[in-house]
Design an enzyme around this catalytic site. Sequence first.
Site, PDB file in Angstrom:
ATOM      1  N   ASP A 168      -1.733  -2.904 -41.232  1.00  0.00           N
ATOM      2  CA  ASP A 168      -2.913  -3.545 -42.180  1.00  0.00           C
ATOM      3  C   ASP A 168      -3.504  -4.887 -41.435  1.00  0.00           C
ATOM      4  O   ASP A 168      -2.457  -5.653 -41.440  1.00  0.00           O
ATOM      5  CB  ASP A 168      -2.655  -3.537 -43.723  1.00  0.00           C
ATOM      6  CG  ASP A 168      -3.817  -3.762 -44.392  1.00  0.00           C
ATOM      7  OD1 ASP A 168      -4.656  -4.374 -44.033  1.00  0.00           O
ATOM      8  OD2 ASP A 168      -3.557  -3.095 -45.725  1.00  0.00           O
ATOM      9  N   GLY A 174       6.390   0.834 -41.810  1.00  0.00           N
ATOM     10  CA  GLY A 174       4.979   1.297 -41.950  1.00  0.00           C
ATOM     11  C   GLY A 174       4.541   2.670 -41.468  1.00  0.00           C
ATOM     12  O   GLY A 174       3.526   2.582 -40.835  1.00  0.00           O
ATOM     13  N   GLU A 182      -2.812   7.816 -37.634  1.00  0.00           N
ATOM     14  CA  GLU A 182      -3.690   6.697 -37.488  1.00  0.00           C
ATOM     15  C   GLU A 182      -4.229   6.689 -35.937  1.00  0.00           C
ATOM     16  O   GLU A 182      -5.420   6.581 -35.930  1.00  0.00           O
ATOM     17  CB  GLU A 182      -3.117   5.298 -37.896  1.00  0.00           C
ATOM     18  CG  GLU A 182      -4.134   4.320 -38.020  1.00  0.00           C
ATOM     19  CD  GLU A 182      -5.198   4.470 -39.124  1.00  0.00           C
ATOM     20  OE1 GLU A 182      -6.176   3.872 -39.117  1.00  0.00           O
ATOM     21  OE2 GLU A 182      -4.651   5.236 -40.094  1.00  0.00           O
ATOM     22  N   GLU A 215       8.080   2.827 -45.644  1.00  0.00           N
ATOM     23  CA  GLU A 215       6.785   3.131 -46.027  1.00  0.00           C
ATOM     24  C   GLU A 215       6.564   2.314 -47.698  1.00  0.00           C
ATOM     25  O   GLU A 215       7.512   2.877 -48.470  1.00  0.00           O
ATOM     26  CB  GLU A 215       6.043   4.414 -45.952  1.00  0.00           C
ATOM     27  CG  GLU A 215       4.624   4.679 -46.638  1.00  0.00           C
ATOM     28  CD  GLU A 215       3.778   3.861 -45.992  1.00  0.00           C
ATOM     29  OE1 GLU A 215       3.081   3.233 -46.795  1.00  0.00           O
ATOM     30  OE2 GLU A 215       3.653   4.013 -44.642  1.00  0.00           O
ATOM     31  N   SER A 245       0.796   9.376 -33.856  1.00  0.00           N
ATOM     32  CA  SER A 245       0.460   8.982 -35.414  1.00  0.00           C
ATOM     33  C   SER A 245      -0.738   9.549 -35.976  1.00  0.00           C
ATOM     34  O   SER A 245      -1.729   9.814 -35.228  1.00  0.00           O
ATOM     35  CB  SER A 245       0.708   7.529 -35.397  1.00  0.00           C
ATOM     36  OG  SER A 245      -0.410   6.916 -35.102  1.00  0.00           O
ATOM     37  N   ASN A 296       9.786  -2.084 -49.399  1.00  0.00           N
ATOM     38  CA  ASN A 296       8.882  -3.212 -48.624  1.00  0.00           C
ATOM     39  C   ASN A 296       9.712  -3.893 -47.510  1.00  0.00           C
ATOM     40  O   ASN A 296      10.727  -4.721 -47.716  1.00  0.00           O
ATOM     41  CB  ASN A 296       8.488  -4.021 -49.725  1.00  0.00           C
ATOM     42  CG  ASN A 296       7.501  -5.383 -49.545  1.00  0.00           C
ATOM     43  OD1 ASN A 296       7.337  -5.563 -48.047  1.00  0.00           O
ATOM     44  ND2 ASN A 296       6.968  -5.750 -50.359  1.00  0.00           N
ATOM     45  N   SER A 297       9.323  -3.519 -46.545  1.00  0.00           N
ATOM     46  CA  SER A 297      10.049  -4.241 -45.391  1.00  0.00           C
ATOM     47  C   SER A 297       9.864  -5.547 -44.989  1.00  0.00           C
ATOM     48  O   SER A 297      10.672  -6.103 -44.397  1.00  0.00           O
ATOM     49  CB  SER A 297       9.519  -3.304 -43.928  1.00  0.00           C
ATOM     50  OG  SER A 297       9.692  -1.977 -43.989  1.00  0.00           O
TER      51      SER A 297
END
EC number: 2.1.1.33
Length: 245
Positions: free
Chosen positions: A149, A70, A226, A93, A224, A126-127
């Site tokens: 998330d 992600g 974020e 991602e 990062s 999609n990990s």
Amino acid sequence: MMETSDPPIVKLPQKRFYRQRAHSNPISDHNFNYPSHPKELYKDKCPDNKTWDELYPSRGDRKVEFADVGCGYGGFLVSLGETFEDKLSIGMEIRVKVSDYVMDRIESLRALHPGKYQNIACIRTNSMKYLVNYFEKGQLSKMFFLYPDPHFKKSKHKWRIINPSLLSEYAYVLREGGLLYVVTDVEDLYKWMTSHFDAHQSFKRLSLEEEKQDILHDKLLNRSEEAQKVERNHGSKFLAIFKRI
């Protein structure tokens, strides 16, 4: 005398052209191409997927050791490449435009700095579903889950990327002594994640002193996109590091 044209100007991509909604349902059936087995990625050609040699032009006989799961817009992934020049790091991602941005960012960085940033790459996948399709048992030495998330609703907790069933998969691809890093700005999610790690027999949390001694400690909290957003909003950051035992 022939005139020579100037080389094209290389610019870093701008995030405003790659905007996408922040949330993606990891349970839904997205259209993904993925290898059936990690060995496929070492072949000359891998149907519908780039091989490791295509992702890392200077790979040699090295294998990917770090996975930023992600990876978002790739700020921390770039920092990994700068900090560990001899290690291969992959960003994973799920969002289309966001992964496109990271791929374009890496391509631009390579063009701007010849010989550098050959050790980082990004794939859209999609990990939660396909992690073991990419990595062999014990291949990774570091895994990162930065600002995942939170999926606040209780009915969606099964969507959280840290959950009891997935921890066993992370333990499978992470070598003994390897480290798994989690950072979030949501205290309830932090308690959820650490409680599941504490209950899992394959992980042991590092002490606060050991965490602060990690070379990545400050970068985890600041590099990062974020993390920088949380900083601008004067939010809190919660960090934990677990060793694979």
